[in-house]
Scaffold this active site. Structure first.
Site, PDB file in Angstrom:
ATOM      1  N   GLY A 189      -4.877  19.619   7.806  1.00 10.36           N
ATOM      2  CA  GLY A 189      -5.760  20.251   8.773  1.00 10.36           C
ATOM      3  C   GLY A 189      -5.052  20.442  10.096  1.00 10.36           C
ATOM      4  O   GLY A 189      -4.069  19.753  10.406  1.00 10.36           O
ATOM      5  N   GLU A 190      -5.572  21.392  10.906  1.00  9.19           N
ATOM      6  CA  GLU A 190      -4.911  21.695  12.176  1.00  9.19           C
ATOM      7  C   GLU A 190      -4.883  20.492  13.117  1.00  9.19           C
ATOM      8  O   GLU A 190      -4.008  20.380  13.974  1.00  9.19           O
ATOM      9  CB  GLU A 190      -5.619  22.873  12.854  1.00  9.19           C
ATOM     10  CG  GLU A 190      -5.446  24.194  12.120  1.00  9.19           C
ATOM     11  CD  GLU A 190      -3.986  24.567  11.960  1.00  9.19           C
ATOM     12  OE1 GLU A 190      -3.209  24.382  12.918  1.00  9.19           O
ATOM     13  OE2 GLU A 190      -3.604  25.015  10.865  1.00  9.19           O
ATOM     14  N   ASP A 191      -5.828  19.565  12.958  1.00  8.83           N
ATOM     15  CA  ASP A 191      -5.906  18.434  13.880  1.00  8.83           C
ATOM     16  C   ASP A 191      -4.882  17.348  13.593  1.00  8.83           C
ATOM     17  O   ASP A 191      -4.794  16.364  14.330  1.00  8.83           O
ATOM     18  CB  ASP A 191      -7.322  17.837  13.890  1.00  8.83           C
ATOM     19  CG  ASP A 191      -7.841  17.556  12.493  1.00  8.83           C
ATOM     20  OD1 ASP A 191      -7.225  18.043  11.518  1.00  8.83           O
ATOM     21  OD2 ASP A 191      -8.868  16.867  12.368  1.00  8.83           O
ATOM     22  N   THR A 192      -4.067  17.502  12.538  1.00 11.23           N
ATOM     23  CA  THR A 192      -3.015  16.497  12.264  1.00 11.23           C
ATOM     24  C   THR A 192      -1.618  17.108  12.262  1.00 11.23           C
ATOM     25  O   THR A 192      -0.631  16.402  12.064  1.00 11.23           O
ATOM     26  CB  THR A 192      -3.233  15.810  10.903  1.00 11.23           C
ATOM     27  OG1 THR A 192      -3.010  16.755   9.846  1.00 11.23           O
ATOM     28  CG2 THR A 192      -4.620  15.225  10.794  1.00 11.23           C
ATOM     29  N   ARG A 193      -1.546  18.432  12.514  1.00 12.56           N
ATOM     30  CA  ARG A 193      -0.256  19.109  12.396  1.00 12.56           C
ATOM     31  C   ARG A 193       0.790  18.537  13.355  1.00 12.56           C
ATOM     32  O   ARG A 193       1.965  18.375  12.986  1.00 12.56           O
ATOM     33  CB  ARG A 193      -0.439  20.613  12.652  1.00 12.56           C
ATOM     34  CG  ARG A 193       0.850  21.413  12.500  1.00 12.56           C
ATOM     35  CD  ARG A 193       0.640  22.889  12.810  1.00 12.56           C
ATOM     36  NE  ARG A 193      -0.357  23.490  11.950  1.00 12.56           N
ATOM     37  CZ  ARG A 193      -0.129  23.866  10.690  1.00 12.56           C
ATOM     38  NH1 ARG A 193       1.068  23.659  10.160  1.00 12.56           N
ATOM     39  NH2 ARG A 193      -1.070  24.412   9.973  1.00 12.56           N
ATOM     40  N   GLY A 221     -10.365  33.714   8.085  1.00 14.43           N
ATOM     41  CA  GLY A 221     -10.583  34.767   7.100  1.00 14.43           C
ATOM     42  C   GLY A 221      -9.325  35.248   6.419  1.00 14.43           C
ATOM     43  O   GLY A 221      -9.380  35.996   5.451  1.00 14.43           O
ATOM     44  N   GLU A 255      -6.139  26.636  -0.622  1.00  9.96           N
ATOM     45  CA  GLU A 255      -4.962  25.840  -0.953  1.00  9.96           C
ATOM     46  C   GLU A 255      -5.362  24.665  -1.844  1.00  9.96           C
ATOM     47  O   GLU A 255      -4.752  24.402  -2.892  1.00  9.96           O
ATOM     48  CB  GLU A 255      -4.384  25.316   0.369  1.00  9.96           C
ATOM     49  CG  GLU A 255      -2.921  25.017   0.394  1.00  9.96           C
ATOM     50  CD  GLU A 255      -2.509  24.796   1.847  1.00  9.96           C
ATOM     51  OE1 GLU A 255      -2.040  25.775   2.454  1.00  9.96           O
ATOM     52  OE2 GLU A 255      -2.666  23.680   2.366  1.00  9.96           O
TER      53      GLU A 255
END
Length: 1224
Positions: A189-193, A221, A255
């Site tokens: 997720g973007e919050d762990t990148r 999208g 994914e």
């Protein structure tokens, strides 16, 4: 080689090492091999390096063909070896067409001397030119010069050169990089990148693991890019970092869905590891918490089916075991979690390429590799695995077995030797074992294997065998270990080191407990359903792990008991174990799980430990449900706590079902608990030891505390006891006096061992639920006995004339009655009250003339089919006067087996085809004239076994189900017409199963000489239909099925012609050759060979020891070839009375499924012989071969082979069709 396989089953290698043995075997090459294998790579390494003459051995040629990379160690004397140059030439042929990566190592030689054939190499080639043909040496020189131009490593050996270890590190790194494009796909997720996931990627890459890091931030999208799908497809393992923001991204959910699709594909074996990062795993499973809001937003914007697919995949991930990182001041540092993740990834990637012995296999890699190294040693034929119970000996043996079994001609894992010998006797188990190993019936009546044909065949076989749980060295001798052929390996597990030493083990490996980290992971898997302890439980977990001393069984049992328990419970339990002596800690750990059960669960556990280990689940539930409320829930509780296992397996020939098993340590613990109940035998709740039972019965020491007795009567002496011996055992619920089956078959007077002072009666307690008494010696059951609680009554071979008086009507619990071969039985009492009766077996009860009323009717004559309740699942009415199977048969919708052997049945109602559960039908020897199968609405027909042999009046078999597993119509001399129903009208779900039902077909039409040509065509077409179904299944699950012993099709019918349409390649003798059609597709494929033979059976009077042997050779374009041998036993022929005239045989076997290695030609030689008289061959008059091509990636496509040699001729000289056809 690292493994000197016979290559009868192909094995993939990561690396092929080509070297001159005299130069580098004992130094550089050995170090390189070790470094590669330490990375978990399979390396083809020729230990012998013998001079083979002109041609490359088929084994080495095949090893080169199935290797990804070839490394050539070019030393000073490399070119002096003919075999090295032939090897090099083969490697470079594959390099030129892009089939292989090739890298040279210039070891103490100048690369320019290789490229220009100078220095010592010139002298070597000059010598070859004086002895070999000009063209051959020219071919070698071309390959040699070509490899000299390739990029590689130069190790000059000078003082200024760097250490060899550094060069080896570079070589290994290169190989790993080439083999693994992306070993790991990371979904985040973007919050762990920028935080946790970034650190995890760095840690993985530091240890040399290639990660596809998911670096792109996709717009809302935006669809998942193709590069991502390809990366997932190319990766061995996916890590999902499930954070709060994960489900808000559509691309992340796409994914995840793609990853789970790969996991579901059994051929991919894709590993998925979730990390629950600051989220609750239950929220992932149930789409709750933050994820609920995310999915609600998607539902408002996306198609419903797409969102449902995401939610399904998301919930599945939530059920997987992974790491739960809660965060906060009480949790561990993230670096500790990352370290654990990296270690687990390394272990799992190392094990890719073979099936694990268990889903929970943890911490045995080091010991497994140690065993593999022992097996490679020539002088190490028998390896002993020694250790305490529960330590993982069987798991370790299974892991090694599955890794290596494909490299041996034959292999077998013999489980629970000690227990199986108790059940069926040493000789019987040995004969069954050797039959599996030799793939034919073996019957040796002596304690040891003396000079015999079986011994000679064993001497010729290179086998891999595991003998699991041996407790006597005589068992090792009996199984014939010393007779296995050259190159054979035997692994033996035992708790007793002396047994292994006396049994001839060449080396003994002590199986030790797991280390602390592995122990903690295994414990957490069961205690928390994740790979790490929960926050607040870390210290407690480590204390429990310490008490188990690394014993895997104790870790599983203890972890299962603590799952979902409160912290107070954990603290209370750890205090109980704290003061236990070290030598008793493991046993007390196991017992603590028993102590945590309620009273009913404890009793169920003790019943299983004493009586039901190794028994069918159905039988166990039958008894336990009659004793305890909620017995099924109790069984499930024991499974959840890892105190018992329930597994699906073959319980007897062609009969599959669920079996209860229990670890030996837990069995011993249960029996010890019972023994501790009292020092007085008669006051223990359960008796199973023959000596103890004998004392209690002989001296009338029984009490009201005894609840169950089970004993093998063959292990006690003749016993005279009082008729009142059971009167004091008022709570006796389970009584089993049994003989092993091999005693019962003899029907000897010695079997009658239990007597009383009176011959006619014995008192029995009314609490009895289950009574089995083989050779019951009395004339009836006691008149005072009330069978109101009985669920099963089994008195085979009994002496009684009747069971009980007519007065007993309360029989609501009674489900099974077995009165097999009770020759004096005249009468069965009224069974009107037995409304739940499922089985009544009274076969060969010679004095019985009437059956009781079974459906509110008076007693019925056995000349009429009885009306019975619909709860029966088995009905045996063989050798009766019944003449007709009536229409009301359709109401028996639970009936699974119907046996009317040698009855007077002339007519069978067509309604029997409506029986949804009918699996087995036997009409052998009946005077039936017609058998019709009208087309009915039956979406999943159950009939699999049908015996109609010796029905001499039968003239018509119409609309037979197309996928019958077993059909026997031998000696139906009047039979003219046979037809099969349209396969499209049926749905056969069981064909997709992985059990014996759907992988073996038998069709027997011996001596049916009145069959018309249309019927023979129908039989041939049905046989080929079944072969196609097998071919697709075998190819799709090749790695699974290749461990099986004999699976295939056996079909025979009268005649002397082989169908020109079905077998276009034919010969008028016992051998033929054919061309393999080129692989026009983009992917790999399998070749599935089927054969058709017409043997001369003039002097063949029995098929029980007859086998068909097929020697065949597959050749590639450059002349390299591979030889195979397949054996098909004729024992399936079921002994026709006598085989009259010529017969056609259509045969197929799993052994004749081969992965295509760009073969161009196949040649076959067939011969049939009696295995007892190996020189007495049966002549093969004609033969034919059919080849099916099945794509490796798909179960739904197959290409049928019809293009053969340059001109393909049938036996009549007509030219065959030369175009391949595609089947759908």
């Amino acid at each position: 080689m690292a493994s000197s396989s016979s290559y009868s089953t192909l094995m993939k290698y990561h690396v092929f090492l080509s070297f001159r043995g005299e130069d580098t075997r004992l130094n550089f090459t050995t170090h390189l091999l070790q470094a590669l294998e330490d990375k978990g790579l399979d390396v083809s390494f020729d230990e012998e390096k013998l001079e083979r003459g002109e041609q490359l051995s088929q084994a080495l040629s095949r090893a080169i063909a199935v290797s990804n990379i070839s490394i050539i160690v070019l030393s000073e004397d490399y070119a002096s070896s003919k075999s090295c140059l032939v090897e090099l030439s083969d490697i470079m042929d594959r390099y030129r067409v892009g089939q292989q990566i090739v890298r040279p190592i210039f070891y103490h030689v100048n690369p320019s001397d290789v490229e220009n054939i100078g220095g010592s190499f010139k002298k070597s080639f000059d010598e070859h030119e004086t002895r070999r043909s000009v063209d051959e040496v020219k071919q070698w020189k071309t390959a040699f010069a070509e490899v000299g131009k390739l990029e590689g490593w130069h190790i000059d050996g000078s003082i200024s050169d760097r250490p060899e270890t550094q060069s080896i590190e570079d070589i290994v790194a290169y190989v790993m990089q080439k083999l693994m494009k992306h070993q790991v796909f990371l979904s985040l997720g973007e919050d762990t990148r920028l935080n946790f996931s970034n650190h995890l990627v760095n840690a993985l890459e530091k240890v040399g693991i290639n990660v596809f890091p998911d670096n792109e931030t996709l717009k809302k999208g935006e669809k998942l890019p193709p590069t991502y799908s390809r990366a997932i497809s190319a990766s061995n393992l996916s890590i999902l970092v499930l954070s709060k923001a994960y489900a808000s991204s559509e691309s992340r959910l796409d994914e995840l869905s793609d990853i789970m699709d790969r996991k579901h594909n059994p051929t991919d074996k894709h590993i998925v590891l979730p990390v629950f990062y600051h989220v609750d795993p239950s929220d992932v499973r149930n789409s709750g918490g933050h994820f609920k809001t995310s999915f609600e937003e998607h539902e408002s914007e996306q198609p419903a089916d797409r969102v449902e697919q995401w939610k399904t995949a998301f919930a599945e991930v939530g059920k997987l075991k992974g790491w739960h990182i809660e965060g906060g001041k009480f949790d561990r540092p993230e670096t500790a979690y990352i370290k654990d993740v990296v270690e687990d990834v390394i272990k799992k990637l190392t094990n890719i390429g073979f099936e694990s012995a268990s889903e929970e296999l943890v911490g045995i890699e080091y010991q497994k590799n140690a065993i593999l190294k022992l097996i490679k040693q020539k002088d190490c034929r028998v390896i002993g695995l020694w250790g305490m119970g529960g330590q993982g000996k069987s798991t370790l043996a299974e892991a090694v077995y599955k890794k290596l079994s494909s490299e041996f001609e034959s292999h077998w894992y013999l489980q629970n030797v000690r227990e199986e010998i108790k059940k069926q006797g040493k000789e019987s188990l040995r004969n069954e074992f050797l039959s599996k190993l030799l793939k034919s019936n073996v019957d040796i009546s002596t304690p040891t294997i003396g000079p015999s044909f079986s011994q000679e065949r064993l001497n010729m076989k290179k086998v891999l065998v595991v003998l699991d749980d041996v407790d006597d060295s005589d068992q090792i001798v009996c199984m014939g270990v010393k007779h296995f052929g050259y190159g054979s390996k035997t692994i033996i597990t035992s708790r007793d080191r002396q047994v292994l030493e006396s049994g001839g083990a060449d080396t003994i490996h002590e199986v030790k407990g797991l280390n602390e980290n592995d122990s903690l992971q295994l414990f957490s898997t069961f205690a928390f359903k994740q790979l790490n302890p929960a926050v607040g439980f870390q210290d407690l977990s480590r204390r429990f792990v310490k008490y188990t001393q690394g014993n895997p069984l104790a870790l599983k049992v203890l972890g299962s008991d603590l799952n979902k328990r409160s912290k107070n419970y954990w603290e209370s339990k750890v205090e109980k174990l704290k003061d236990c002596p070290p030598e008793k800690k493991i046993s007390e750990t196991l017992k603590s799980s028993y102590d945590g059960l309620d009273l009913v669960e404890q009793n169920i556990f003790l019943d299983i430990a004493c009586f039901f280990k190794g028994e069918p689940l159905e039988k166990t539930k039958l008894f336990l449900s009659g004793c305890y409320k909620g017995a099924e829930c109790g069984i499930n509780k024991l499974v959840d706590k890892c105190l018992i296992n329930v597994s699906y397996k073959e319980l007897s020939d062609f009969y599959f079902g669920y079996e209860i098993s229990m670890h030996d340590m837990l069995e011993e613990m249960g029996k010890d608990i019972v023994c501790q109940e009292s020092k007085t035998l008669g006051k223990c709740s359960r008796l199973w030891n023959p000596k103890h039972v004998e004392k209690v019965l002989k001296y009338n020491k029984g009490t009201d505390r005894i609840q169950g007795i089970q004993v093998d009567i063959s292990r006690i002496s003749d016993l005279l006891f009082q008729p009142s011996v059971f009167e004091s055992m008022i709570n006796l619920r389970y009584t089993v006096f049994y003989f092993p089956w091999y005693f019962l078959e003899e029907e000897d007077e010695d079997c009658k061992k239990l007597y009383t002072y009176q011959d006619d009666i014995i008192s029995l307690p009314d609490e009895l639920r289950y009574l089995r008494w083989d050779y019951y010696p009395f004339k009836s059951l006691s008149s005072s006995f009330n069978p109101k609680n009985l669920v099963a009554l089994k008195l085979p071979y009994g002496n009684m004339e009747q069971l009980w008086n007519e007065g007993h009507q309360d029989l609501v619990h009674l489900r099974k009655i077995n009165l097999f071969r009770c020759k004096n039985l005249k009468k069965i009492p009224n069974l009107l009250g037995a409304v739940n009766l499922e089985k009544l077996a009274c076969v060969e009860c010679e004095s019985l003339v009437k059956l009781p009323s079974l459906a509110h009717l008076t007693s019925l004559s056995l000349k009429k089919f009885p009306e019975i309740p619909n709860n029966f699942y088995e009905l045996d009415l063989s050798e009766t006067g019944i003449k007709e199977v009536p229409d009301f048969i359709e109401h028996l919708d639970r009936l699974r087996e119907l046996n009317l052997t040698n009855s007077m049945v002339k007519k069978v109602s067509s309604n029997f085809s409506k029986l949804k559960s009918l699996n087995y039908l036997n009409l052998r020897g009946c005077p039936i004239v017609k058998s019709l199968f009208p087309t009915v609405d039956m979406p999943s027909p159950s009939l699999k076994y049908m015996h109609m042999d010796r029905c001499r009046s039968l003239n018509l078999l119409s609309e037979l189900p197309p996928y019958l597993t077993y059909l026997n119509v031998n000696d139906c001399t009047s039979l003219e017409k046979v037809s099969f129903a349209d396969q499209n009208l049926y749905q056969f779900g069981y064909l997709d199963a992985d059990d014996g039902y759907s992988n073996e077909f038998t069709m027997l039409f011996f001596n049916c000489f009145n069959l018309n040509q249309e019927s023979i065509n129908n039989i041939e077409a049905n046989a080929m239909l079944k072969i196609r179904s097998l071919a697709k299944k075998w190819a799709a699950r090749y790695d699974w099925f290749r461990f099986s012993v004999w699976l295939g099709l056996f079909c025979c019918f009268p005649g002397n012609k082989i169908s020109a349409n079905k077998f276009k390649c034919q010969s008028m003798n016992s051998s033929l050759s054919l061309k393999i059609a080129p692989n026009g597709g983009s992917g790999s494929r399998f070749l599935v060979f089927s054969i058709c033979l017409v043997p001369d059976l003039t002097h063949c009077y029995s098929f029980s020891h007859v086998e068909c042997f097929c020697d065949y050779q597959l050749t590639v374009a450059d002349g390299g070839y591979e030889k195979f041998e397949s054996t098909i036993p004729f024992s399936a022929a079921s002994k026709p009375e006598k085989c009259m005239g010529d017969h056609v045989f259509i045969l197929s076997t799993i052994e004749m499924v081969k992965r295509d290695q760009n073969y161009e030609e196949a040649s076959f030689e067939f011969y049939i012989r009696n295995r007892w008289y190996k020189e007495n061959f049966i002549k093969v008059k004609r033969c034919g071969v059919h080849v099916s091509y099945v794509d490796a990636e798909s179960e739904t496509d197959a290409i049928e082979m019809v293009k053969w040699t340059k001109r393909s001729f049938r036996h009549d000289g007509e030219e065959g069709d030369g175009c391949p056809k595609r089947l759908k």
